[in-house]
Design a protein around this motif. Structure first.
Motif, PDB file in Angstrom:
ATOM      1  N   GLU A  60     -46.149  95.361  66.691  1.00 34.83           N
ATOM      2  CA  GLU A  60     -47.372  94.872  67.337  1.00 34.83           C
ATOM      3  C   GLU A  60     -47.051  94.043  68.578  1.00 34.83           C
ATOM      4  N   MET A  61     -46.083  93.134  68.466  1.00 33.80           N
ATOM      5  CA  MET A  61     -45.703  92.278  69.602  1.00 33.80           C
ATOM      6  C   MET A  61     -45.214  93.118  70.774  1.00 33.80           C
ATOM      7  N   CYS A  62     -44.386  94.105  70.478  1.00 35.10           N
ATOM      8  CA  CYS A  62     -43.849  94.958  71.538  1.00 35.10           C
ATOM      9  C   CYS A  62     -44.962  95.765  72.201  1.00 35.10           C
ATOM     10  N   GLU A  63     -45.831  96.335  71.392  1.00 38.41           N
ATOM     11  CA  GLU A  63     -46.910  97.168  71.919  1.00 38.41           C
ATOM     12  C   GLU A  63     -47.927  96.360  72.732  1.00 38.41           C
ATOM     13  N   LYS A  64     -48.193  95.127  72.310  1.00 34.09           N
ATOM     14  CA  LYS A  64     -49.226  94.318  72.961  1.00 34.09           C
ATOM     15  C   LYS A  64     -48.716  93.487  74.128  1.00 34.09           C
ATOM     16  N   LEU A  65     -47.441  93.064  74.098  1.00 35.71           N
ATOM     17  CA  LEU A  65     -46.990  92.112  75.112  1.00 35.71           C
ATOM     18  C   LEU A  65     -45.586  92.365  75.655  1.00 35.71           C
ATOM     19  N   LEU A  66     -44.642  92.596  74.796  1.00 36.13           N
ATOM     20  CA  LEU A  66     -43.236  92.553  75.218  1.00 36.13           C
ATOM     21  C   LEU A  66     -42.779  93.773  76.008  1.00 36.13           C
ATOM     22  N   ASN A  68     -44.163  97.248  78.348  1.00 34.08           N
ATOM     23  CA  ASN A  68     -45.219  98.052  78.967  1.00 34.08           C
ATOM     24  C   ASN A  68     -44.944  99.490  78.539  1.00 34.08           C
ATOM     25  N   THR A  69     -45.604  99.924  77.479  1.00 37.16           N
ATOM     26  CA  THR A  69     -45.247 101.203  76.868  1.00 37.16           C
ATOM     27  C   THR A  69     -45.568 102.425  77.725  1.00 37.16           C
ATOM     28  N   TYR A  74     -38.866 100.637  73.679  1.00 40.13           N
ATOM     29  CA  TYR A  74     -38.229  99.501  73.023  1.00 40.13           C
ATOM     30  C   TYR A  74     -37.600  99.952  71.714  1.00 40.13           C
TER      31      TYR A  74
END
Length: 82
Positions: A60-66, A68-69, A74
Motif C-alpha cells: 500500500e505504501m509503495c503504491e500510494k506514495l513511495l 510512481n507506478t 518496486y
C-alpha cells in the motif's frame, strides 16, 4: 519488521540521472562501465504486524506514495527485528 524497499525506473523509461552518471564515470576513466541505473532505497521499521500484514501495508505504501507506478517498479524484503 524491517522493510527494505528498492524503487527503480521501469524498462523503457529514460534514466537521465543514470545516463549522467554513466558519462561522468567514463570521463573519470572507468571505461568498463557500460550502463548505470539509479533508483531509491528505503528502510521502514514496522511494529505490531504479522509478516502478511506488513507485506500488505508495504505494498500500500509503495503504491500510494513511495513509487510512481506509472514509470517506476518496486521490490522489497521484510526482515524480523527484535
Amino acid at each position: 519488521m524491517l522493510a527494505k524497499i528498492h524503487v527503480t525506473l521501469k524498462n523503457g523509461v529514460l534514466d537521465s540521472q543514470g545516463k549522467a552518471g554513466h558519462h561522468a564515470l567514463n570521463d573519470l576513466g572507468y571505461s568498463e562501465v557500460q550502463d548505470v541505473h539509479l533508483g531509491k532505497y528505503m528502510e521502514i521499521a514496522l511494529k505490531g504486524l504479522s509478516k502478511d500484514e506488513a507485506e500488505g501495508r508495504v505494498i500500500e505504501m509503495c503504491e500510494k506514495l513511495l513509487a510512481n507506478t506509472v514509470i517506476e517498479s518496486y521490490r522489497f524484503t521484510l526482515e524480523p527485528t527484535e
